[in-house]
Design a protein around this motif. Sequence first.
Motif, mmCIF file in Angstrom:
data_model
loop_
_atom_site.group_PDB
_atom_site.id
_atom_site.type_symbol
_atom_site.label_atom_id
_atom_site.label_comp_id
_atom_site.label_asym_id
_atom_site.label_seq_id
_atom_site.Cartn_x
_atom_site.Cartn_y
_atom_site.Cartn_z
ATOM 1 N N LYS A 200 59.911 164.084 182.517
ATOM 2 C CA LYS A 200 61.269 163.633 182.803
ATOM 3 C C LYS A 200 62.241 164.797 182.952
ATOM 4 O O LYS A 200 63.198 164.731 183.742
ATOM 5 C CB LYS A 200 61.755 162.693 181.690
ATOM 6 C CG LYS A 200 63.082 162.026 181.979
ATOM 7 C CD LYS A 200 63.429 161.032 180.884
ATOM 8 C CE LYS A 200 64.759 160.341 181.183
ATOM 9 N NZ LYS A 200 65.111 159.353 180.128
ATOM 10 N N SER A 201 62.008 165.882 182.230
ATOM 11 C CA SER A 201 62.987 166.974 182.216
ATOM 12 C C SER A 201 62.502 168.268 182.867
ATOM 13 O O SER A 201 63.265 169.226 182.965
ATOM 14 C CB SER A 201 63.404 167.281 180.774
ATOM 15 O OG SER A 201 62.279 167.705 180.011
ATOM 16 N N HIS A 224 54.027 156.731 188.338
ATOM 17 C CA HIS A 224 55.316 156.714 187.642
ATOM 18 C C HIS A 224 55.632 158.078 187.028
ATOM 19 O O HIS A 224 56.804 158.452 186.893
ATOM 20 C CB HIS A 224 55.343 155.612 186.577
ATOM 21 C CG HIS A 224 54.462 155.877 185.384
ATOM 22 N ND1 HIS A 224 53.107 155.678 185.400
ATOM 23 C CD2 HIS A 224 54.767 156.331 184.141
ATOM 24 C CE1 HIS A 224 52.595 155.978 184.224
ATOM 25 N NE2 HIS A 224 53.572 156.388 183.439
ATOM 26 N N ILE A 225 54.609 158.844 186.669
ATOM 27 C CA ILE A 225 54.840 160.207 186.153
ATOM 28 C C ILE A 225 55.309 161.118 187.286
ATOM 29 O O ILE A 225 56.221 161.934 187.116
ATOM 30 C CB ILE A 225 53.557 160.772 185.507
ATOM 31 C CG1 ILE A 225 53.091 159.871 184.364
ATOM 32 C CG2 ILE A 225 53.792 162.183 185.008
ATOM 33 C CD1 ILE A 225 54.036 159.813 183.189
ATOM 34 N N MET A 229 58.875 163.241 187.579
ATOM 35 C CA MET A 229 58.935 164.682 187.820
ATOM 36 C C MET A 229 59.885 165.035 188.963
ATOM 37 O O MET A 229 60.743 165.915 188.829
ATOM 38 C CB MET A 229 57.531 165.227 188.139
ATOM 39 C CG MET A 229 56.592 165.288 186.968
ATOM 40 S SD MET A 229 54.950 165.884 187.452
ATOM 41 C CE MET A 229 55.331 167.534 188.059
ATOM 42 N N PHE A 230 59.730 164.340 190.102
ATOM 43 C CA PHE A 230 60.413 164.767 191.324
ATOM 44 C C PHE A 230 61.733 164.049 191.595
ATOM 45 O O PHE A 230 62.487 164.474 192.467
ATOM 46 C CB PHE A 230 59.476 164.596 192.523
ATOM 47 C CG PHE A 230 58.280 165.500 192.484
ATOM 48 C CD1 PHE A 230 58.415 166.855 192.716
ATOM 49 C CD2 PHE A 230 57.014 165.007 192.183
ATOM 50 C CE1 PHE A 230 57.318 167.709 192.667
ATOM 51 C CE2 PHE A 230 55.911 165.843 192.138
ATOM 52 C CZ PHE A 230 56.072 167.202 192.377
ATOM 53 N N PHE A 253 58.814 157.536 196.543
ATOM 54 C CA PHE A 253 58.772 158.996 196.468
ATOM 55 C C PHE A 253 59.934 159.644 197.215
ATOM 56 O O PHE A 253 60.467 160.671 196.795
ATOM 57 C CB PHE A 253 57.438 159.500 197.037
ATOM 58 C CG PHE A 253 57.223 160.975 196.847
ATOM 59 C CD1 PHE A 253 56.838 161.472 195.615
ATOM 60 C CD2 PHE A 253 57.412 161.867 197.885
ATOM 61 C CE1 PHE A 253 56.648 162.835 195.423
ATOM 62 C CE2 PHE A 253 57.228 163.226 197.707
ATOM 63 C CZ PHE A 253 56.845 163.710 196.473
ATOM 64 N N PHE A 254 60.338 159.069 198.348
ATOM 65 C CA PHE A 254 61.378 159.687 199.169
ATOM 66 C C PHE A 254 62.784 159.200 198.814
ATOM 67 O O PHE A 254 63.758 159.615 199.450
ATOM 68 C CB PHE A 254 61.111 159.416 200.652
ATOM 69 C CG PHE A 254 59.840 160.062 201.133
ATOM 70 C CD1 PHE A 254 59.783 161.415 201.386
ATOM 71 C CD2 PHE A 254 58.688 159.305 201.314
ATOM 72 C CE1 PHE A 254 58.612 162.017 201.825
ATOM 73 C CE2 PHE A 254 57.517 159.890 201.750
ATOM 74 C CZ PHE A 254 57.473 161.249 202.001
#
Length: 584
Positions: A200-201, A224-225, A229-230, A253-254
Amino acid sequence: MKELEISYEEKLNLSTIETSFCSVNSSIIDVLKFENNGWENVPKTLFKNLAGANISTLSLDSNHLSTFDATLIDLFHQTVEELDMTSNQIVQLPNFCFKNNSTAAPKLKTLILNDNAIRSLTCRSFMCLGKLRELKLSNNRIKEIGNDIFLPLTSLKRLAVNHMKLIKLESRAFNCVSLQKLEFIQNDFRFDKYKRFDAKSIFRFLPNLTTLQMTRNYLPKEEHILLKMFSPLKNLQKLILQKTSLSSLPDNFFQNKPFLHTLMLQGNRISRWNSTLFHNVTSLKNLNFNGNSINLINETSFPESMLASLKKLDLSLNPFWCICNQKWFVDYLRTSKLSSKLRNWPGYYQCSFPEKLKRVKLIDYMPTDETCSELDPTYTIIASVSLGAFLVILIGSVTLKCQNNIRNAIYLYRLRRRRQCRSVCSDLPETYEFDVYVVYCADDRKWVHEVLLKRLEDEGLKVCIHFRDFELGEGIVENIERFMNKSWKIVVIMSNNFAKSEWCQWEVNLVQERRRRRGKNAMVLIMLKQINSKHMTSALRTLLYTTPYLSYTKRLGKRLFWTAVISGVHKSYNDPPVAVSYIA
């Protein structure tokens, strides 16, 4: 004279250089380069005759420095903007602060510390470098990046932390608001091990990041991870995720990435994605899926509006199925301008299925409505897959019922194998700390570090090389003998310079002793540059006459050479002797 360079002068006395600076017009000199001189330290008085010079670039690349007094920069009116200390033996970051916490390098913009022996970073490592814009720390021994390490670098734009065996990233490891480009390449970092980082960070404190390169790391499989992250990278423009073991992309994702124009995904395991993935994606101009596991492209794979806006699309080296479900794609290629945007088209777009069409180029596959309506191979595929699944279930159930018998059979086989190998296989590579120990002379250092070391480590081999692995404080003789014994194979890099070096000849005697004890397979000999007969010693001549060796080449035989090197390293000691020398 605006640039002064003194390089490859290992025999030149430092006091002579210091005196010679008296004759230099320091008022106009701008660049100083002292590279490959074998310096072990830089005396505080070395630059005293250049005091007041407006030096913007200082390079101490490829010496043997273990420390550097950064306050020396103060002699140059604090004008140094670039400091390059690549390929030294520095174990601790230079201190750029005076006692009153003022900076010795107020204008320093670029600091290059690649290929050193730095082991750790602290939150004070980069104090007093508020103007630094580019920092390169690749190829060091750093295992962990703690919280707020880069926080003092308020002007930093580019950070490179590549080729390191990192095992831990704290939650605020990349806390640097100004950062725009982050290189995190070939660290083999396990982002799929969640105790090693906080998804998350990890990128939460990089609001201005525009370019992220993460080639050769391990990204998590859980979508979901990945999103965690992104998601914070809302200003991202270029994302490079080559060889990261990705098998899928999450639907969102986008989302919140309106500026992303380049996405590089080559060398992953992606086979398909949901039809909604690329919906409303308007900024993407360069998309690379080279070398994945894509079988089919159909009308739901990409929106036509996106295909029209793309400038480059790479789908090469994927195992395409030449079946009727592929008809839409091949027809679209013939009726649109998409083929002009495809990289490596048409040579690297081939059928992998069915067998009769294997290696046929996609451009030559021309299904018609008639042939597809007669017998759709899709049904055959479904039937084959179903039969395969049934067989897997059947074999699995049988295995489950007979697992005790199978386990006993495996145990018996291994027991017999151990008995057979007890006398000849007791010395296996797993028992050694290193796979390879490299013997070479200082003049060939650049090729060893930049070419050989990279190729061996790319093959997953653990290489012992003296400048980074020897124990500090130990004698050189003790270090050499100890680390040779810790290594599975010895690689010897031979050249005229090697033959002329007395120290290298002493190492050859150690290698010969190992050969007498272990046989010719205990080493891999590489002729980097052919040795003149006048420099050939009797020990070297004996070694070359009795042991196969490889000749380095940059041309046609390059692939054969590297294949032979890697095979030589992996070759077991009990293999039959080789009677032929490899000469590329």
